[in-house]
Scaffold this motif. Structure first.
Motif, PDB file in Angstrom:
ATOM      1  N   TRP A 125       0.848  -1.206   0.000  1.00  0.00           N
ATOM      2  CA  TRP A 125       0.000   0.000   0.000  1.00  0.00           C
ATOM      3  C   TRP A 125       0.879   1.249   0.000  1.00  0.00           C
ATOM      4  CZ3 TRP A 125      -0.642   3.858   3.780  1.00  0.00           C
ATOM      5  CH2 TRP A 125      -1.740   4.710   3.586  1.00  0.00           C
ATOM      6  N   CYS A 126       1.872   1.266   0.880  1.00  0.00           N
ATOM      7  CA  CYS A 126       2.774   2.429   0.961  1.00  0.00           C
ATOM      8  C   CYS A 126       3.472   2.687  -0.377  1.00  0.00           C
ATOM      9  CB  CYS A 126       3.838   2.213   2.039  1.00  0.00           C
ATOM     10  SG  CYS A 126       3.228   2.222   3.737  1.00  0.00           S
ATOM     11  N   ASP A 127       3.897   1.625  -1.033  1.00  0.00           N
ATOM     12  CA  ASP A 127       4.683   1.750  -2.259  1.00  0.00           C
ATOM     13  C   ASP A 127       3.835   1.960  -3.508  1.00  0.00           C
ATOM     14  OD1 ASP A 127       6.938   1.366  -0.720  1.00  0.00           O
ATOM     15  OD2 ASP A 127       7.115  -0.767  -1.203  1.00  0.00           O
ATOM     16  N   GLY A 128       2.508   1.848  -3.375  1.00  0.00           N
ATOM     17  CA  GLY A 128       1.653   1.963  -4.551  1.00  0.00           C
ATOM     18  C   GLY A 128       1.771   0.751  -5.455  1.00  0.00           C
ATOM     19  N   LYS A 129       1.712  -0.445  -4.855  1.00  0.00           N
ATOM     20  CA  LYS A 129       1.811  -1.692  -5.623  1.00  0.00           C
ATOM     21  C   LYS A 129       0.700  -2.657  -5.223  1.00  0.00           C
ATOM     22  CE  LYS A 129       6.785  -1.255  -6.334  1.00  0.00           C
ATOM     23  NZ  LYS A 129       8.139  -1.841  -6.108  1.00  0.00           N
ATOM     24  N   THR A 130      -0.519  -2.115  -5.097  1.00  0.00           N
ATOM     25  CA  THR A 130      -1.653  -2.931  -4.652  1.00  0.00           C
ATOM     26  C   THR A 130      -2.351  -3.655  -5.793  1.00  0.00           C
ATOM     27  OG1 THR A 130      -3.328  -1.180  -4.904  1.00  0.00           O
ATOM     28  CG2 THR A 130      -2.091  -1.237  -2.817  1.00  0.00           C
ATOM     29  N   GLY A 131      -2.108  -3.229  -7.024  1.00  0.00           N
ATOM     30  CA  GLY A 131      -2.831  -3.783  -8.160  1.00  0.00           C
ATOM     31  C   GLY A 131      -4.138  -3.057  -8.440  1.00  0.00           C
ATOM     32  N   TYR A 132      -4.414  -2.042  -7.668  1.00  0.00           N
ATOM     33  CA  TYR A 132      -5.573  -1.171  -7.914  1.00  0.00           C
ATOM     34  C   TYR A 132      -5.022   0.177  -8.392  1.00  0.00           C
ATOM     35  CZ  TYR A 132      -8.988  -4.390  -5.926  1.00  0.00           C
ATOM     36  OH  TYR A 132      -9.812  -5.469  -5.700  1.00  0.00           O
ATOM     37  N   PRO A 133      -5.154   0.497  -9.678  1.00  0.00           N
ATOM     38  CA  PRO A 133      -4.439   1.632 -10.265  1.00  0.00           C
ATOM     39  C   PRO A 133      -4.670   2.984  -9.587  1.00  0.00           C
ATOM     40  CG  PRO A 133      -5.305   0.214 -11.989  1.00  0.00           C
ATOM     41  CD  PRO A 133      -5.866  -0.302 -10.696  1.00  0.00           C
ATOM     42  N   LEU A 134      -5.908   3.304  -9.201  1.00  0.00           N
ATOM     43  CA  LEU A 134      -6.144   4.618  -8.597  1.00  0.00           C
ATOM     44  C   LEU A 134      -5.476   4.717  -7.232  1.00  0.00           C
ATOM     45  CD1 LEU A 134      -7.488   7.361  -8.969  1.00  0.00           C
ATOM     46  CD2 LEU A 134      -9.528   6.441  -7.853  1.00  0.00           C
ATOM     47  N   VAL A 135      -5.537   3.644  -6.457  1.00  0.00           N
ATOM     48  CA  VAL A 135      -4.854   3.609  -5.156  1.00  0.00           C
ATOM     49  C   VAL A 135      -3.353   3.783  -5.367  1.00  0.00           C
ATOM     50  CG1 VAL A 135      -4.304   2.167  -3.151  1.00  0.00           C
ATOM     51  CG2 VAL A 135      -6.630   2.169  -4.093  1.00  0.00           C
ATOM     52  N   ASP A 136      -2.800   3.042  -6.302  1.00  0.00           N
ATOM     53  CA  ASP A 136      -1.353   3.079  -6.537  1.00  0.00           C
ATOM     54  C   ASP A 136      -0.907   4.447  -7.052  1.00  0.00           C
ATOM     55  OD1 ASP A 136      -1.282   0.495  -5.687  1.00  0.00           O
ATOM     56  OD2 ASP A 136      -1.245  -0.381  -7.693  1.00  0.00           O
ATOM     57  N   ALA A 137      -1.711   5.047  -7.917  1.00  0.00           N
ATOM     58  CA  ALA A 137      -1.360   6.380  -8.437  1.00  0.00           C
ATOM     59  C   ALA A 137      -1.305   7.386  -7.299  1.00  0.00           C
ATOM     60  CB  ALA A 137      -2.377   6.812  -9.491  1.00  0.00           C
ATOM     61  N   GLY A 138      -2.286   7.327  -6.412  1.00  0.00           N
ATOM     62  CA  GLY A 138      -2.313   8.270  -5.296  1.00  0.00           C
ATOM     63  C   GLY A 138      -1.118   8.111  -4.383  1.00  0.00           C
ATOM     64  N   MET A 139      -0.794   6.880  -4.026  1.00  0.00           N
ATOM     65  CA  MET A 139       0.328   6.654  -3.120  1.00  0.00           C
ATOM     66  C   MET A 139       1.649   7.066  -3.766  1.00  0.00           C
ATOM     67  SD  MET A 139      -1.224   5.705  -0.448  1.00  0.00           S
ATOM     68  CE  MET A 139       0.215   5.340   0.562  1.00  0.00           C
ATOM     69  N   ARG A 140       1.791   6.800  -5.040  1.00  0.00           N
ATOM     70  CA  ARG A 140       3.041   7.183  -5.721  1.00  0.00           C
ATOM     71  C   ARG A 140       3.143   8.699  -5.863  1.00  0.00           C
ATOM     72  NH1 ARG A 140       3.996   2.679 -10.513  1.00  0.00           N
ATOM     73  NH2 ARG A 140       3.208   0.853  -9.346  1.00  0.00           N
ATOM     74  N   GLN A 141       2.018   9.348  -6.112  1.00  0.00           N
ATOM     75  CA  GLN A 141       2.036  10.810  -6.180  1.00  0.00           C
ATOM     76  C   GLN A 141       2.510  11.392  -4.844  1.00  0.00           C
ATOM     77  OE1 GLN A 141      -1.796  12.850  -6.346  1.00  0.00           O
ATOM     78  NE2 GLN A 141      -0.890  14.557  -7.482  1.00  0.00           N
ATOM     79  N   MET A 142       1.945  10.895  -3.748  1.00  0.00           N
ATOM     80  CA  MET A 142       2.335  11.406  -2.433  1.00  0.00           C
ATOM     81  C   MET A 142       3.802  11.117  -2.129  1.00  0.00           C
ATOM     82  SD  MET A 142       0.607  10.720   1.313  1.00  0.00           S
ATOM     83  CE  MET A 142       0.968   8.960   1.328  1.00  0.00           C
ATOM     84  N   ASN A 143       4.248   9.918  -2.441  1.00  0.00           N
ATOM     85  CA  ASN A 143       5.651   9.578  -2.182  1.00  0.00           C
ATOM     86  C   ASN A 143       6.603  10.451  -2.986  1.00  0.00           C
ATOM     87  OD1 ASN A 143       4.939   7.512  -0.413  1.00  0.00           O
ATOM     88  ND2 ASN A 143       4.960   5.934  -1.997  1.00  0.00           N
ATOM     89  N   ALA A 144       6.174  10.808  -4.205  1.00  0.00           N
ATOM     90  CA  ALA A 144       7.057  11.568  -5.100  1.00  0.00           C
ATOM     91  C   ALA A 144       7.082  13.057  -4.791  1.00  0.00           C
ATOM     92  CB  ALA A 144       6.638  11.348  -6.554  1.00  0.00           C
ATOM     93  N   ILE A 145       5.912  13.662  -4.518  1.00  0.00           N
ATOM     94  CA  ILE A 145       5.871  15.126  -4.406  1.00  0.00           C
ATOM     95  C   ILE A 145       5.263  15.631  -3.090  1.00  0.00           C
ATOM     96  CG2 ILE A 145       5.794  15.407  -6.915  1.00  0.00           C
ATOM     97  CD1 ILE A 145       2.797  16.130  -6.620  1.00  0.00           C
ATOM     98  N   GLY A 146       4.875  14.725  -2.197  1.00  0.00           N
ATOM     99  CA  GLY A 146       4.342  15.169  -0.911  1.00  0.00           C
ATOM    100  C   GLY A 146       2.929  15.700  -0.987  1.00  0.00           C
ATOM    101  N   PHE A 147       2.220  15.349  -2.053  1.00  0.00           N
ATOM    102  CA  PHE A 147       0.836  15.799  -2.222  1.00  0.00           C
ATOM    103  C   PHE A 147       0.022  14.663  -2.819  1.00  0.00           C
ATOM    104  CE2 PHE A 147      -2.471  17.361  -5.123  1.00  0.00           C
ATOM    105  CZ  PHE A 147      -3.255  18.097  -4.240  1.00  0.00           C
ATOM    106  N   MET A 148      -1.242  14.548  -2.372  1.00  0.00           N
ATOM    107  CA  MET A 148      -2.175  13.619  -3.007  1.00  0.00           C
ATOM    108  C   MET A 148      -3.514  14.327  -3.133  1.00  0.00           C
ATOM    109  SD  MET A 148      -3.717   9.888  -1.853  1.00  0.00           S
ATOM    110  CE  MET A 148      -2.204   9.324  -1.095  1.00  0.00           C
ATOM    111  N   HIS A 149      -4.140  14.155  -4.280  1.00  0.00           N
ATOM    112  CA  HIS A 149      -5.440  14.766  -4.518  1.00  0.00           C
ATOM    113  C   HIS A 149      -6.436  14.274  -3.468  1.00  0.00           C
ATOM    114  CE1 HIS A 149      -9.300  15.499  -6.524  1.00  0.00           C
ATOM    115  NE2 HIS A 149      -8.659  16.439  -7.215  1.00  0.00           N
TER     116      HIS A 149
END
Length: 440
Positions: free
Chosen positions: A304-328
């Motif tokens: 979940w933390c790494d954005g590797k759940t297999g659910y694309p919207l969940v993974d996109a959000g987690m990766r966005q936050m990890n990369a830039i410190g922001f999530m929609h």
């Protein structure tokens, strides 16, 4: 310390209010009887808990403390900046200077309340007082109450009363500039570098503190779609007080009633934290939810933390936050729901992870958002409402633009299969929740 003075001085303690203009506590300090010296403390009690030595927020704070110093230097004054535990710093200051009073602005988080009580006791031994003022909200604590004289626990009636009570008096800016002559005249203070404090500066392009009027005027159309640049991204400035909530509320009233509603949500969660402090100490707002039997799966949490759940919207959000410190915000709701309801992992793990990663992390809003998603909070989504991440993606990212940006391997063999079946997870969640809530 480079300040040498034997005259009686007033100290102003900057915390979540890193600006000279429209600053309530600073205004009252400048109107006091003695010259004002600003103080800022890089708090070791907080910083010692940071695992990431390149925390973006520290760069933001440091940049703005340096900017404050430049502004003060332009009017012939300066700021004392320390790296240490606040109680140690205030003991040192109270022994070195003849302090008339110490002014600051109220911070409503549990640690801040305990810290300020301890500092007030230190100052009291030197016949000085810690005077705290409302600055980061329009209404605080018990200023907005129901007809029964109790704090609101439902947003809609709270927001209605907030709007009824809000007027020019509450929205007026403090005219600090009129009293800048009351800063003590001195310069030569040295601000410790991030490297001296054991941290590293990040190469960060922080969001602007200015919101385009056009963005607010189109806010209702675009705010739910994460692929669009349709949200203000001003959270970090509100968190550290580089913008005034009074100025921002006035601006929202001119351009977007819906955006004003978001600011009222922020105040709603702040008053929940003040009036129900157990939510800031790891407890569910609704006590029965503390009886839920959460699982613990380290590998599942890491996916979940790494954005590797297999659910694309969940993974996109987690990766966005990890990369830039922001999530929609829409995606924050989906990712929070997924952790707690699909994976049945303790929401407090996710709350802490968001606290570590988000530039705009604010305890009241973060806790309120998580408890809303889990079902344990005020105005919460009913526990049986479980977001379907795939349906959410189709509705709010119909062209897959947001997902493709953050999950470029989508549709290839490199992208993992869903780590849990939606239907099975939903049934498991309902069973666990029902078991806990039937006890109450």
């Amino acid at each position: 310390m480079s300040l040498k003075t034997k005259e009686k001085i007033t100290l102003f303690w900057f915390r979540r209010d890193l600006r000279l203009h429209d600053n309530a506590g600073l205004y009252y300090a400048l109107r006091w009887k003695t010259p004002v010296v600003p103080v800022f403390i890089f708090d070791k009690t907080i910083l010692d808990d940071l695992d990431n030595k390149e925390d973006r927020r520290l760069t933001f704070i440091h940049q703005n403390v340096v900017a404050l110093q430049k502004e003060l230097n332009q009017i012939g004054s300066d700021i004392l900046v320390f790296y240490g535990h606040p109680t140690d710093v205030w003991k040192e200051l109270s022994e070195q200077y003849d302090i008339a009073e110490v002014f600051t602005n109220t911070d409503y988080e549990p640690y801040a309340t305990e810290r300020d009580t301890a500092v007030a006791k230190i100052l009291h031994t030197k016949n000085a007082e810690l005077k705290a003022y409302k600055d980061q909200v329009i209404f605080e604590k018990k200023e907005i109450l129901s007809a029964q004289n109790t704090p609101y626990t439902v947003f809609t009636p709270y927001s209605r009363m907030w709007r009824q009570q809000c007027n020019d008096f509450y929205l007026s800016s403090y005219p600090n500039e009129k009293y800048f002559k009351n800063f003590l005249k001195w310069t030569g203070s040295e601000i410790p570098t991030l490297e001296q404090m054991g941290f590293k500066r990040t190469d960060e392009d922080f969001p602007s503190s200015k919101i385009p009027a056009e963005l607010l005027e189109n806010y209702e159309k675009g705010r739910d779609f994460p692929a669009m640049e349709a949200t203000s991204r001003i959270g970090i400035h509100l968190r550290f007080g580089t913008v005034s909530i009074r100025e921002l509320a006035r601006y929202a009233m001119q351009h977007s009633n819906l955006y004003l509603n978001e600011l009222i949500w922020r105040e709603f969660y702040q008053q929940i934290l003040s009036n129900f402090p157990h939510v800031g100490k790891g407890k569910a707002f609704r006590a029965p939810y503390d009886d839920i039997e959460w699982g613990y799966d380290k590998d599942a949490f890491q996916k979940w933390c790494d954005g590797k759940t297999g659910y694309p919207l969940v993974d996109a959000g987690m990766r966005q936050m990890n990369a830039i410190g922001f999530m929609h915000n829409r995606v924050r709701m989906v990712t929070a729901s997924f952790l707690s309801k699909h994976l049945l992992l303790n929401w407090r793990l996710g709350e802490a992870y968001f606290a570590e990663k988000l530039l705009d992390y604010d305890m009241a809003a973060n806790n309120g958002g998580w408890q809303w998603a889990v079902g344990s909070g005020t105005d919460a989504a009913p526990y049986f409402r479980i977001f379907n991440p795939e349906a959410q993606a189709k509705k709010f990212d119909p062209k897959g633009e947001y997902i493709k940006k953050w999950v470029p391997e989508i549709g290839t063999a490199a992208y993992p299969e869903p780590m849990v079946d939606h239907k099975m997870a939903r049934e498991r969640c309902l069973k666990a929740y029902k078991k806990a809530l039937e006890k109450s």
